[in-house]
Design an enzyme around this catalytic site. Structure first.
Site, PDB file in Angstrom:
ATOM      1  N   GLN A  49      -4.886  -5.178   6.993  1.00  0.00           N
ATOM      2  CA  GLN A  49      -6.152  -5.910   6.163  1.00  0.00           C
ATOM      3  C   GLN A  49      -5.605  -7.462   6.890  1.00  0.00           C
ATOM      4  OE1 GLN A  49      -7.880  -4.915   4.516  1.00  0.00           O
ATOM      5  NE2 GLN A  49      -6.931  -3.236   3.735  1.00  0.00           N
TER       6      GLN A  49
ATOM      7  N   LYS B 207     -11.124  -1.096  10.294  1.00  0.00           N
ATOM      8  CA  LYS B 207     -10.972  -2.010   9.131  1.00  0.00           C
ATOM      9  C   LYS B 207     -11.402  -3.362  10.414  1.00  0.00           C
ATOM     10  CE  LYS B 207      -7.671  -0.577   6.007  1.00  0.00           C
ATOM     11  NZ  LYS B 207      -8.251   0.770   5.210  1.00  0.00           N
TER      12      LYS B 207
ATOM     13  N   HIS C 257       0.740  -1.132   0.483  1.00  0.00           N
ATOM     14  CA  HIS C 257       0.161  -0.093  -0.071  1.00  0.00           C
ATOM     15  C   HIS C 257       1.050   1.061  -0.320  1.00  0.00           C
ATOM     16  CE1 HIS C 257      -3.188   2.648   1.790  1.00  0.00           C
ATOM     17  NE2 HIS C 257      -3.743   2.166   1.309  1.00  0.00           N
TER      18      HIS C 257
END
Lengths: 154, 417
Positions: B214, B237, B134
């Protein structure tokens, strides 16, 4: 607001789909007098616009485009509209198109481009429709640098 | 401030219908369709217990922490520090001093780059990242390399979006000082062999920084088993509020690092001549901390623990397999990211339409996906696509969600083909 209440078919009219699939004036010019690149880093739309002006008239126009249907169709229709016209007329068209996207009455005849008026109901897509026009303005201003949707705002 | 006692979550089978009931937003309609939320890798929805915890905090306990003698401040401080213990347990950190609250993964990486990196890197040193990072695990390293004269190296990936192990081995060398990589790729879903990567990095004495943004919502994290030096993730998240996250760091490293930001809370004593910094973890928490965020995040962590991260991982693996199979049935669809070890992400392009057009059609059907470069532009260049459509899963998604996605994509084909 309420983009979703409008059927996608109103956005993706046949005319737009046709220009999106088969953009007109595709390809780079051999000896452009003006050029500009447009980039929408958020969605990945990218195009390069080539112009050949003679006596302040756009004699030739060429497009390289790798973008969504809305961006491609807008660029394609734009190329048809401004080709053969005066630089001043092209700039008037750019202003008129932005007015259309802002929900105002365009001051100049925009022809087929009026089919893009539904884009204003999809705020996240307005940048797609305007990218080619920002590139046109940048090219005519003599700017060689890349224009991006993020710098031009709107 | 109690955790949930939801009976929904007991038992051995994974009852997704009952888990969905815990997330009020899933009851809303979008454009006349039930919401199908498949943009979890960008930000996940919040269970009622997180919303209630925030609500209760602001209604009953709100005050600044570590300062007041009054009851509210003591209550807020207790709840905030309980959040640290819950976070410690969530990642199995060895001590509370190793758990630092940050705004999110991005801030965690920047903190390590600026505090550890800036003081340890010099000309000739190398920082190694991978091709699938990212932007938030690229740019902070570019900045610190520019500041110190160190060089940024990038480990290649293969056409499935997997790390090329031989290249990784070859790139880790005597000059390597920091190795930073995602636990799970946000754009592809690839699960990296993090334990092996840490081991390899340690062979040359390099320090490892893992971007766990993630991973946190999908699998159990054990920083001691991984033996990583730094690990960071975002709350939002993993079903917690925005604006809060965790940075784990090994104690001996954190102790030797200079503070990153100065201000209140990170000091012991201040005079104009000399300031004595506070002990860990407060040394890295300047200013009024993210009190409500931490308390809300603790509620989310407790929720995930009650559901069971192993059960979540098993359920999502099955769902991902189903989604992969369904998408592969669509003519002209190309999956981007087909690693053998994968979690939570279905990234793809279609021959008939640009991702942006696909996103607009899907949104009209109530299906929320991400379209774009997913803050991983080098990765898009690698796969030679301008952008992808990304459907990303969470514990509350079900087969109906994926069926709705497929129906939307069939509409795309009808419109554009």
């Amino acid at each position: 607001m309420c983009a979703g209440t409008i059927e996608p078919r109103h956005l993706y009219r046949d005319l737009i789909l046709d220009h999106g699939r088969r953009p007109r004036n595709l390809g780079r010019l051999q000896r452009p007098s003006h050029r500009a690149e447009g980039d929408n880093p958020v969605c990945g739309d990218r195009l390069t616009l080539f112009l050949r002006l003679e006596d302040e008239v756009i004699r030739e126009i060429g497009l390289e485009v790798r973008a969504c249907a809305i961006c491609t169709a807008s660029a394609s229709m734009m190329s048809e509209l401004v080709k053969g016209g005066a630089k001043t007329e092209a700039l008037e068209c750019a202003s008129a198109f932005k007015a259309l996207m802002a929900g105002q009455e365009p001051a100049t005849h925009l022809g087929d481009l009026l089919s893009l008026s539904a884009v204003r109901q999809f705020p996240s897509r307005i940048k797609c429709a305007e990218l080619a026009w920002h590139a046109l303005e940048a090219a005519l201003a003599g700017s060689k640098s890349m224009v991006t949707t993020e710098e031009v705002g709107s | 401030m109690t955790g949930i006692t939801s009976e929904n979550l007991k038992g051995t089978t994974y009852d997704v219908a009952r888990i969905r009931e815990d997330f009020p937003i899933l009851r809303r309609e979008v454009n006349g369709h039930p919401l199908v939320y498949l943009d979890n890798a960008a930000s996940a929805q919040k269970p009622q217990v997180v919303i209630d915890t925030l609500d209760e905090y602001y209604r009953e306990h709100n005050a600044n922490v570590h300062r007041g003698l009054h009851t509210l401040s003591e209550e807020a401080t207790t709840a905030y520090e309980e959040g640290r213990e819950v976070s410690r347990r969530f990642i199995n950190a060895g001590s509370l001093e190793e758990v630092i609250f940050v705004r999110g993964t991005t801030e965690g990486i920047n903190l390590v780059a600026q505090s550890y990196g800036r003081t340890h890197l010099q000309r000739g040193d190398e920082v190694l990242i991978t091709y699938m990072e990212h932007h938030s695990n690229i740019v902070p390293w570019q900045i610190v390399c520019e500041q110190t004269g160190a060089t940024l190296k990038v480990c290649p990936i293969d056409e499935h979006g997997q790390l090329v192990w031989e290249s990784f081995e070859a790139l880790v060398g005597a000059r390597t000082k920091i190795v930073a990589f995602a636990h799970i790729s946000n754009a592809l879903g690839t699960i990296n062999p993090v334990r092996r990567m840490v081991e390899k990095a340690h062979e040359v004495g390099a320090v490892t920084v893992i971007d766990g943004a993630q991973a946190a919502p999908h699998l159990r994290i054990d920083v001691q088993a991984l033996d990583c030096d730094f690990y960071t993730f975002s709350g939002h998240k993993m079903f917690a509020p925005t604006g809060v996250g965790v940075l784990y760091g090994k104690k001996h490293l954190l102790e030797a690092m200079p503070p990153w930001q100065g201000g209140g809370d990170m000091i012991k004593t201040v005079s104009f001549e000399r300031t004595v910094y506070n002990a860990l973890p407060y040394k890295f928490e300047a200013g009024t901390p993210i009190i409500a965020g931490v308390i809300g995040m603790a509620a989310a962590m407790r929720y995930l623990e009650e559901v069971g991260l192993d059960r979540i991982a098993a359920y999502e693996a099955e769902l991902l397999e189903y989604g992969t199979r369904r998408l592969q049935e669509i003519p002209g669809l190309r999956l981007i990211g087909t690693a053998s070890q994968k979690a939570g992400v279905l990234s793809f392009v279609m021959d008939v339409a640009h991702p942006h057009d696909i996103g607009t059609i899907l949104s009209h059907e109530g299906v929320a996906v991400r379209t774009g470069h997913h803050c991983a532009q080098p990765l898009m260049d690698f796969f030679q696509v301008p952008a992808t459509v990304r459907a990303s899963l969470a514990l509350y998604n079900d087969r109906d969600d994926l069926d709705a996605l497929v129906r939307g994509l069939e509409k795309v084909r009808r419109l554009f083909a």
